[in-house]
Design an enzyme around this catalytic site. Structure first.
Site, PDB file in Angstrom:
ATOM      1  N   ASP A 208      -8.452  17.325  -3.088  1.00 44.64           N
ATOM      2  CA  ASP A 208      -7.443  17.753  -2.104  1.00 44.64           C
ATOM      3  C   ASP A 208      -7.778  17.170  -0.731  1.00 44.64           C
ATOM      4  O   ASP A 208      -6.897  16.679  -0.023  1.00 44.64           O
ATOM      5  CB  ASP A 208      -7.371  19.288  -2.021  1.00 44.64           C
ATOM      6  CG  ASP A 208      -6.611  19.894  -3.199  1.00 44.64           C
ATOM      7  OD1 ASP A 208      -5.866  19.154  -3.879  1.00 44.64           O
ATOM      8  OD2 ASP A 208      -6.762  21.100  -3.446  1.00 44.64           O
TER       9      ASP A 208
ATOM     10  N   GLY B 279      -9.723  14.530  -0.267  1.00 43.22           N
ATOM     11  CA  GLY B 279      -9.636  13.074  -0.409  1.00 43.22           C
ATOM     12  C   GLY B 279      -8.206  12.576  -0.268  1.00 43.22           C
ATOM     13  O   GLY B 279      -7.961  11.519   0.321  1.00 43.22           O
TER      14      GLY B 279
ATOM     15  N   ILE C 288      11.002  -9.213   5.890  1.00 47.18           N
ATOM     16  CA  ILE C 288      11.445  -9.572   7.246  1.00 47.18           C
ATOM     17  C   ILE C 288      10.756 -10.856   7.711  1.00 47.18           C
ATOM     18  O   ILE C 288      11.363 -11.693   8.385  1.00 47.18           O
ATOM     19  CB  ILE C 288      11.170  -8.391   8.224  1.00 47.18           C
ATOM     20  CG1 ILE C 288      12.158  -7.246   7.926  1.00 47.18           C
ATOM     21  CG2 ILE C 288      11.265  -8.833   9.689  1.00 47.18           C
ATOM     22  CD1 ILE C 288      11.872  -5.942   8.659  1.00 47.18           C
TER      23      ILE C 288
ATOM     24  N   GLU D 242      -7.219   8.466  -6.400  1.00 48.19           N
ATOM     25  CA  GLU D 242      -7.291   9.882  -5.985  1.00 48.19           C
ATOM     26  C   GLU D 242      -6.036  10.647  -6.423  1.00 48.19           C
ATOM     27  O   GLU D 242      -5.561  11.546  -5.725  1.00 48.19           O
ATOM     28  CB  GLU D 242      -7.602   9.993  -4.500  1.00 48.19           C
ATOM     29  CG  GLU D 242      -8.935   9.297  -4.198  1.00 48.19           C
ATOM     30  CD  GLU D 242      -9.596   9.704  -2.917  1.00 48.19           C
ATOM     31  OE1 GLU D 242      -9.373  10.832  -2.469  1.00 48.19           O
ATOM     32  OE2 GLU D 242     -10.367   8.874  -2.379  1.00 48.19           O
TER      33      GLU D 242
HETATM   34  N1  CAA Z   1      -8.353  23.283  -6.263  1.00 46.55           N
HETATM   35  C1  CAA Z   1      -9.021  24.275  -6.921  1.00 46.55           C
HETATM   36  N2  CAA Z   1      -8.868  24.524  -8.243  1.00 46.55           N
HETATM   37  C2  CAA Z   1      -8.011  23.749  -8.922  1.00 46.55           C
HETATM   38  C3  CAA Z   1      -7.285  22.716  -8.321  1.00 46.55           C
HETATM   39  C4  CAA Z   1      -7.473  22.500  -6.934  1.00 46.55           C
HETATM   40  N3  CAA Z   1      -6.813  21.530  -6.280  1.00 46.55           N
HETATM   41  N4  CAA Z   1      -6.502  22.119  -9.244  1.00 46.55           N
HETATM   42  C5  CAA Z   1      -6.721  22.767 -10.396  1.00 46.55           C
HETATM   43  N5  CAA Z   1      -7.632  23.749 -10.204  1.00 46.55           N
HETATM   44  C6  CAA Z   1      -8.145  24.698 -11.192  1.00 46.55           C
HETATM   45  C7  CAA Z   1      -6.981  25.501 -11.787  1.00 46.55           C
HETATM   46  O1  CAA Z   1      -6.686  26.634 -10.983  1.00 46.55           O
HETATM   47  C8  CAA Z   1      -7.536  25.897 -13.140  1.00 46.55           C
HETATM   48  O2  CAA Z   1      -8.416  26.986 -12.982  1.00 46.55           O
HETATM   49  P1  CAA Z   1      -8.364  28.283 -13.998  1.00 46.55           P
HETATM   50  O3  CAA Z   1      -8.480  27.695 -15.384  1.00 46.55           O
HETATM   51  O4  CAA Z   1      -9.526  29.094 -13.579  1.00 46.55           O
HETATM   52  O5  CAA Z   1      -7.039  28.902 -13.761  1.00 46.55           O
HETATM   53  C9  CAA Z   1      -8.382  24.684 -13.521  1.00 46.55           C
HETATM   54  O6  CAA Z   1      -8.710  24.003 -12.297  1.00 46.55           O
HETATM   55  C10 CAA Z   1      -7.677  23.727 -14.465  1.00 46.55           C
HETATM   56  O7  CAA Z   1      -6.464  23.327 -13.812  1.00 46.55           O
HETATM   57  P2  CAA Z   1      -5.246  22.675 -14.608  1.00 46.55           P
HETATM   58  O8  CAA Z   1      -4.950  23.502 -15.819  1.00 46.55           O
HETATM   59  O9  CAA Z   1      -4.143  22.452 -13.634  1.00 46.55           O
HETATM   60  O10 CAA Z   1      -5.881  21.305 -15.096  1.00 46.55           O
HETATM   61  P3  CAA Z   1      -5.213  20.045 -15.805  1.00 46.55           P
HETATM   62  O11 CAA Z   1      -6.134  19.528 -16.827  1.00 46.55           O
HETATM   63  O12 CAA Z   1      -3.809  20.355 -16.202  1.00 46.55           O
HETATM   64  O13 CAA Z   1      -5.261  18.917 -14.659  1.00 46.55           O
HETATM   65  C11 CAA Z   1      -4.434  17.660 -12.812  1.00 46.55           C
HETATM   66  C12 CAA Z   1      -4.601  19.034 -13.461  1.00 46.55           C
HETATM   67  C13 CAA Z   1      -3.696  17.910 -11.514  1.00 46.55           C
HETATM   68  C14 CAA Z   1      -3.637  16.725 -13.680  1.00 46.55           C
HETATM   69  C15 CAA Z   1      -5.836  17.058 -12.522  1.00 46.55           C
HETATM   70  O14 CAA Z   1      -6.502  16.710 -13.717  1.00 46.55           O
HETATM   71  C16 CAA Z   1      -5.800  15.848 -11.612  1.00 46.55           C
HETATM   72  O15 CAA Z   1      -5.696  15.993 -10.394  1.00 46.55           O
HETATM   73  N6  CAA Z   1      -5.896  14.632 -12.174  1.00 46.55           N
HETATM   74  C17 CAA Z   1      -6.026  13.414 -11.367  1.00 46.55           C
HETATM   75  C18 CAA Z   1      -7.467  13.073 -11.187  1.00 46.55           C
HETATM   76  C19 CAA Z   1      -7.685  12.141 -10.032  1.00 46.55           C
HETATM   77  O16 CAA Z   1      -7.114  12.284  -8.957  1.00 46.55           O
HETATM   78  N7  CAA Z   1      -8.589  11.163 -10.237  1.00 46.55           N
HETATM   79  C20 CAA Z   1      -8.965  10.247  -9.191  1.00 46.55           C
HETATM   80  C21 CAA Z   1     -10.475  10.152  -9.167  1.00 46.55           C
HETATM   81  S1  CAA Z   1     -11.247   9.561  -7.701  1.00 46.55           S
HETATM   82  C22 CAA Z   1     -10.815   7.959  -7.493  1.00 46.55           C
HETATM   83  O17 CAA Z   1      -9.665   7.679  -7.485  1.00 46.55           O
HETATM   84  C23 CAA Z   1     -11.841   6.890  -7.300  1.00 46.55           C
HETATM   85  C24 CAA Z   1     -12.401   6.751  -5.942  1.00 46.55           C
HETATM   86  O18 CAA Z   1     -13.586   6.491  -5.800  1.00 46.55           O
HETATM   87  C25 CAA Z   1     -11.559   6.818  -4.740  1.00 46.55           C
END
Ligand code: CAA
Length: 389
Positions: free
Chosen positions: A244, A246, A345, A371
């Site tokens: 979040d 990031g 442009i 991210e």
């Molecule tokens: N903050 C706190 N908790 C969170 C949260 C957040 N933002 N998002 C989810 N959770 C918690 C949920 O509340 C849940 O908790 P409970 O089981 O206790 O209720 C738990 O985490 C699981 O959540 P989901 O069921 O929503 O999980 P999901 O498997 O469906 O995934 C998703 C959700 C949004 C798809 C997530 O997997 C995601 O964000 N994926 C993308 C990953 C990503 O951004 N990768 C980039 C990596 S970094 C990079 O890019 C390289 C670099 O070096 C820059």
């Protein structure tokens, strides 16, 4: 160019923003194209950014940071990214993906040891979640950490690690109990010199070429149990919480790229003549300028809003996922839109390496991918809005 009124900034905010602008113009602008071409990591300028406090802006001074707030962070990052998105992502990962998570979830000893050198810019931090078969679906990773007395033994392969080839310290996510899926994931702090941590191939990339990205391979990499960040099973929540933060950084990177492309296009539209008048006087160009400017200002407001939401969340340990995802989604798509129009442009000159516009165009694309892709941001936003788990 019209400067629209924005959030009231304190004198401290303005000083930091101006210092970042000054540094970016004097020190980064002259080398940005050369480092983009060579793909070399810009060590010297990153070191100087550390000396100026840019590598740990929200980190308290006691841990080597600048002790400022989230708005200060995006103001400084915006100025760096206007000049070079590669320096921008190195700064963003250091501040948000690395320092922020340890500050929030680390013990006092971990903060002293793992934040101080990074926030002061003496060393570089990285974050490693993604694996070759596990990107958007981060809960499906295969890398494993097995407890062995006072140690953990890490094994697995990580990919797309920003600053992977050069980082001194890593936040790494591994499975400690794969059967539990997300709830079996744990976060660890790993020193770059630990035996069994091998830097994999450096990725050849379309854009942000001066930021080094690589795989990391863990082969029986033994780390002290004291390097576990949070409890076993808390890794997924830590990873998401940190993302979040990031995402506000990447939204800011996108904003900086868009602003640079817009400014180049605005100037060109006023100078370049065709059919007896500046091309900006043709509605086809003028309306492009209007749409670019409007989307940039909207992005900026969403980003500052997300930064303020993040600051407020610090007080009550709350979440700001909605604000962060909206800002990232809108700003990254704006960066693609604006850089695309800026190349158009400029015509042929937009396609030439003689001008930086083609670099902005190449740099913009990654902001819709890393991210959390735009599709993942839409998933996060829609789930939160609809109350769907
Ligand atoms: N903050 C706190 N908790 C969170 C949260 C957040 N933002 N998002 C989810 N959770 C918690 C949920 O509340 C849940 O908790 P409970 O089981 O206790 O209720 C738990 O985490 C699981 O959540 P989901 O069921 O929503 O999980 P999901 O498997 O469906 O995934 C998703 C959700 C949004 C798809 C997530 O997997 C995601 O964000 N994926 C993308 C990953 C990503 O951004 N990768 C980039 C990596 S970094 C990079 O890019 C390289 C670099 O070096 C820059």
């Amino acid at each position: 160019m019209t400067d629209l009124p924005i959030y009231p900034l304190s004198d401290e905010h303005k000083m930091l923003r101006d210092a970042a602008r000054d540094f970016a113009q004097k020190e980064i602008a002259p080398i940005a194209a050369e480092f983009d071409e060579s793909g070399e990591f810009p060590r010297q300028t990153i070191k100087k950014m550390g000396d100026l406090g840019f590598m740990g802006i929200e980190v308290p001074e006691a841990y080597g940071g600048a002790g400022m707030d989230s708005l200060a962070y995006v103001l400084a990052l915006e100025e760096i990214c206007k000049v070079d998105a590669s320096h921008g992502v190195i700064m963003s990962v250091n501040n948000s993906l690395y320092c922020h998570g340890i500050l929030k979830f680390g013990t006092e000893e971990q903060k002293q040891k793992f934040i101080t050198p990074i926030a002061s810019g003496k060393a570089i931090g990285a974050y490693s979640l993604t694996e070759p078969q596990s990107g958007s679906d981060a809960g499906t990773m295969k890398s494993k950490a097995i407890r062995d007395g006072n140690f953990y033994i890490l094994n697995g392969r990580k990919s797309w690690v920003t600053s992977g080839p050069v980082a001194d310290y890593f936040v790494v996510f591994m499975m400690t109990d794969p059967a539990k899926k997300q709830k079996g994931m744990t976060a660890f702090l790993v020193e770059g010199s630990t035996p069994g941590l091998i830097r994999g191939k450096k990725e050849p990339k379309l854009g942000i070429r001066a930021s080094s990205t690589s795989e990391l391979i863990f082969e029986d990499c033994k780390i002290p149990a004291a390097n576990r960040l949070g409890e076993e099973g808390e890794g997924f929540k830590i990873a998401m919480t940190v993302l979040d933060a990031g995402r506000i950084g990447i939204a800011t990177q996108a904003l900086g790229i868009a602003e640079a492309a817009y400014e180049a296009a605005r100037q060109y539209a006023g100078q370049r003549e065709a059919f007896g008048q500046p091309i900006g006087a043709f509605q086809g160009t003028g309306f492009k300028i209007a749409d670019m400017k409007t989307r940039i200002e909207a992005s900026r407001l969403l980003i500052y809003n997300a930064a303020i939401a993040k600051e407020k969340a610090k007080e009550k340990n709350g979440r700001y996922s909605l604000e962060a995802s909206i800002a990232k989604l809108f700003a990254s798509e704006t960066a693609m839109f604006v850089t695309h129009q800026a190349v158009q442009i400029h015509g042929g000159m937009g396609y030439s390496k003689e001008l930086p516009v083609e670099r902005y165009f190449r740099d913009a694309k990654i902001t819709e991918i890393y991210e959390g892709t735009s599709e993942i941001q839409r998933l996060v936003i829609s789930r939160l809005e609809l109350g769907i788990k």
